[in-house]
Design a protein around this motif. Structure first.
Motif, PDB file in Angstrom:
ATOM      1  N   ARG A 109     -20.044  -8.886  14.425  1.00  0.00           N
ATOM      2  CA  ARG A 109     -19.369  -7.581  14.451  1.00  0.00           C
ATOM      3  C   ARG A 109     -17.882  -7.742  14.166  1.00  0.00           C
ATOM      4  O   ARG A 109     -17.105  -8.032  15.061  1.00  0.00           O
ATOM      5  CB  ARG A 109     -19.578  -6.917  15.813  1.00  0.00           C
ATOM      6  N   ASP A 254     -21.984  -6.821  23.908  1.00  0.00           N
ATOM      7  CA  ASP A 254     -22.199  -5.372  23.791  1.00  0.00           C
ATOM      8  C   ASP A 254     -20.949  -4.635  24.248  1.00  0.00           C
ATOM      9  O   ASP A 254     -20.441  -3.741  23.569  1.00  0.00           O
ATOM     10  CB  ASP A 254     -23.411  -4.965  24.644  1.00  0.00           C
ATOM     11  N   ILE A 255     -20.442  -5.038  25.396  1.00  0.00           N
ATOM     12  CA  ILE A 255     -19.292  -4.339  25.986  1.00  0.00           C
ATOM     13  C   ILE A 255     -18.017  -4.625  25.186  1.00  0.00           C
ATOM     14  O   ILE A 255     -17.274  -3.705  24.832  1.00  0.00           O
ATOM     15  CB  ILE A 255     -19.137  -4.769  27.467  1.00  0.00           C
ATOM     16  N   THR A 257     -17.616  -5.523  22.126  1.00  0.00           N
ATOM     17  CA  THR A 257     -17.558  -4.987  20.759  1.00  0.00           C
ATOM     18  C   THR A 257     -17.250  -3.487  20.751  1.00  0.00           C
ATOM     19  O   THR A 257     -16.620  -2.993  19.826  1.00  0.00           O
ATOM     20  CB  THR A 257     -18.834  -5.267  19.932  1.00  0.00           C
ATOM     21  N   ASP A 258     -17.673  -2.774  21.780  1.00  0.00           N
ATOM     22  CA  ASP A 258     -17.258  -1.364  21.857  1.00  0.00           C
ATOM     23  C   ASP A 258     -15.747  -1.291  22.069  1.00  0.00           C
ATOM     24  O   ASP A 258     -15.057  -0.471  21.462  1.00  0.00           O
ATOM     25  CB  ASP A 258     -17.986  -0.632  22.997  1.00  0.00           C
ATOM     26  N   GLU A 259     -15.252  -2.160  22.919  1.00  0.00           N
ATOM     27  CA  GLU A 259     -13.808  -2.175  23.165  1.00  0.00           C
ATOM     28  C   GLU A 259     -13.056  -2.560  21.883  1.00  0.00           C
ATOM     29  O   GLU A 259     -12.103  -1.884  21.482  1.00  0.00           O
ATOM     30  CB  GLU A 259     -13.466  -3.152  24.296  1.00  0.00           C
ATOM     31  N   SER A 261     -13.943  -2.238  18.907  1.00  0.00           N
ATOM     32  CA  SER A 261     -14.044  -1.213  17.866  1.00  0.00           C
ATOM     33  C   SER A 261     -12.991  -0.128  18.071  1.00  0.00           C
ATOM     34  O   SER A 261     -12.450   0.407  17.113  1.00  0.00           O
ATOM     35  CB  SER A 261     -15.439  -0.602  17.856  1.00  0.00           C
ATOM     36  N   GLN A 262     -12.674   0.159  19.317  1.00  0.00           N
ATOM     37  CA  GLN A 262     -11.650   1.173  19.593  1.00  0.00           C
ATOM     38  C   GLN A 262     -10.270   0.646  19.258  1.00  0.00           C
ATOM     39  O   GLN A 262      -9.449   1.346  18.678  1.00  0.00           O
ATOM     40  CB  GLN A 262     -11.707   1.593  21.064  1.00  0.00           C
ATOM     41  N   ILE A 267     -14.322   3.867  15.057  1.00  0.00           N
ATOM     42  CA  ILE A 267     -15.632   3.231  15.113  1.00  0.00           C
ATOM     43  C   ILE A 267     -16.436   3.613  13.855  1.00  0.00           C
ATOM     44  O   ILE A 267     -17.392   2.953  13.493  1.00  0.00           O
ATOM     45  CB  ILE A 267     -16.330   3.633  16.437  1.00  0.00           C
ATOM     46  N   ILE A 286     -21.655   0.141  13.509  1.00  0.00           N
ATOM     47  CA  ILE A 286     -21.748  -0.123  14.944  1.00  0.00           C
ATOM     48  C   ILE A 286     -21.719   1.154  15.789  1.00  0.00           C
ATOM     49  O   ILE A 286     -21.988   1.124  16.965  1.00  0.00           O
ATOM     50  CB  ILE A 286     -20.768  -1.229  15.411  1.00  0.00           C
ATOM     51  N   HIS A 287     -21.451   2.286  15.144  1.00  0.00           N
ATOM     52  CA  HIS A 287     -21.437   3.526  15.917  1.00  0.00           C
ATOM     53  C   HIS A 287     -22.843   4.046  16.183  1.00  0.00           C
ATOM     54  O   HIS A 287     -23.821   3.549  15.632  1.00  0.00           O
ATOM     55  CB  HIS A 287     -20.607   4.591  15.178  1.00  0.00           C
TER      56      HIS A 287
END
Ligand code: IPM
Ligand code: MG
Length: 368
Positions: A109, A254-255, A257-259, A261-262, A267, A286-287
């Protein structure tokens, strides 16, 4: 002369999935015309749509087609419609199932902040500098996502002694192969690898750390570091530019990569690849499925379009065609075109605010 044919399975899925995959397919087809390839698109169902039509989030026919293909392109799955199913199936289960069935244990990612879109990062300009380029390598078929699940025999959530558990279990084999993917990726980039774990608390993380310490001796050209996951989460917003490649477990990845991405702005711009040992891979933005804007020509198709260069490189070996797509996206961004999610009221030209289809068409037109 007959054209070289690639079999691509598409899984548009739910919500905006069909909108964005549609645009990515147009981009692929145009590349086929310019460079002389045939992309044979085989559309299959997965996720909520498959629950509705086939009665299961992951039909066998979808798995079979994916296994027989050169690569899989996924939109997004899920939505409120399927949040309260009582038979234990969920759209997300289809996604986890296909990752498992295709043995895609390595999730790549990239969190890239395009210089044209600097303003989309919530971080201060002095922290962002001239952009960001981090790659998170997330383990994808192990850990608590796939570990043994259990419930107390009498499962009643009004009773305090009712319990549930998900086992975070990793073998040396699983850890070593993902670490090696991380090292290989770092070698092709800025040669820095940070292993993220929680070895101060978790036994499974102590195994990760110990395998990391051993494997890193074989990659002396790569500068290594380790961070506890809580610290890593903090560093990602405090000083994200310290990172090149991060390698970590399924849940931590998982966690983080969301961070990431922001931190990297929208995203709506980020692509990902899920790979195994061969060339078969699954590629997706990834969204999520954003059901509220589905079918309204509002979604940003760029994350899905940018998944295609990853698909070209990792599964098809089409490097220059991959670059052609990235160049086209850059050109369109340079020309000032923006979907709503990356549009800045102060800086961008309202006449260049476009929808899903227009953005797709602009990229197609910019392909060389
Ligand atoms: C992701 C998603 C999935 C995950 C969900 C939809 C199962 O959050 O790809 O990051 O947790 O892996
Ligand atoms: Mg996630």
């Amino acid at each position: 002369m007959s054209k070289k044919t690639f079999n691509i399975v598409t899984l548009p899925g739910d919500g905006i999935g069909p909108d964005i995959v549609g645009e990515a397919v147009k981009v692929m087809k145009r590349i086929g015309e310019i460079y002389g390839y045939e992309f044979n698109i085989i559309e299959k169902r997965m996720g909520g749509i498959a629950i509705d039509v086939d009665g299961t989030s992951l039909p066998q026919d979808t798995i079979d087609a994916a296994l027989a293909s050169d690569a899989v392109l996924l939109g997004a799955v899920g939505g409120p419609k399927w949040d309260h199913l009582t038979n234990g199936d969920r759209p997300e289960k289809g996604l986890l199932g296909i990752r498992g069935a295709l043995k895609l244990y390595a999730n790549l990612r990239p969190a890239v902040l395009y210089p044209q879109l600097k303003h989309t990062s919530p971080l201060k300009e002095e922290i962002i500098g001239d952009g960001l380029d981090i790659l998170v390598v997330r383990e994808l078929t192990g850990g608590m996502y796939f570990g043994e699940k259990a419930n107390s025999p009498a499962y009643d959530t009004t009773k305090p002694d009712t319990w549930a558990s998900d086992l975070e279990k990793y073998s040396v084999f699983e850890v070593e192969r993902i670490l090696r993917k991380g090292f290989e990726a770092a070698r092709k980039r800025n040669k820095k690898l940070c292993c993220v774990h929680k070895a101060n608390v978790l036994e499974s993380s102590r195994l990760w750390r110990s395998v990391f310490e051993r494997v890193k001796l074989e990659y002396t050209d790569v500068e290594t570091s380790e961070l506890y996951v809580d610290n890593a989460a903090m560093q990602l917003v405090r000083n994200p530019r310290q990172f090149d490649v991060i390698v970590t477990s399924n849940i931590f990845g998982d966690i983080l990569t969301d961070e990431a991405s922001q931190v990297a702005g929208s995203i709506g711009m980020l692509a990902s690849a899920s790979l195994g040992d061969g060339t078969l891979g699954l590629y997706e933005p990834i969204h999520g499925s954003a059901p509220d804007i589905a079918g309204k020509n509002l979604a940003n198709p760029l994350a899905t379009i940018l998944s295609v260069p990853m698909l070209f490189r990792y599964s098809l070996g089409l490097d220059k065609e991959a670059k052609a797509i990235e160049d086209a996206v850059n050109e369109v961004l340079n020309a000032g075109y923006r979907t709503g999610d990356i549009f800045n009221k102060e800086k961008d030209d309202p006449s260049k605010k476009v929808g899903t289809k227009e953005m797709g068409a602009l990229v197609v037109a910019a392909l060389k």
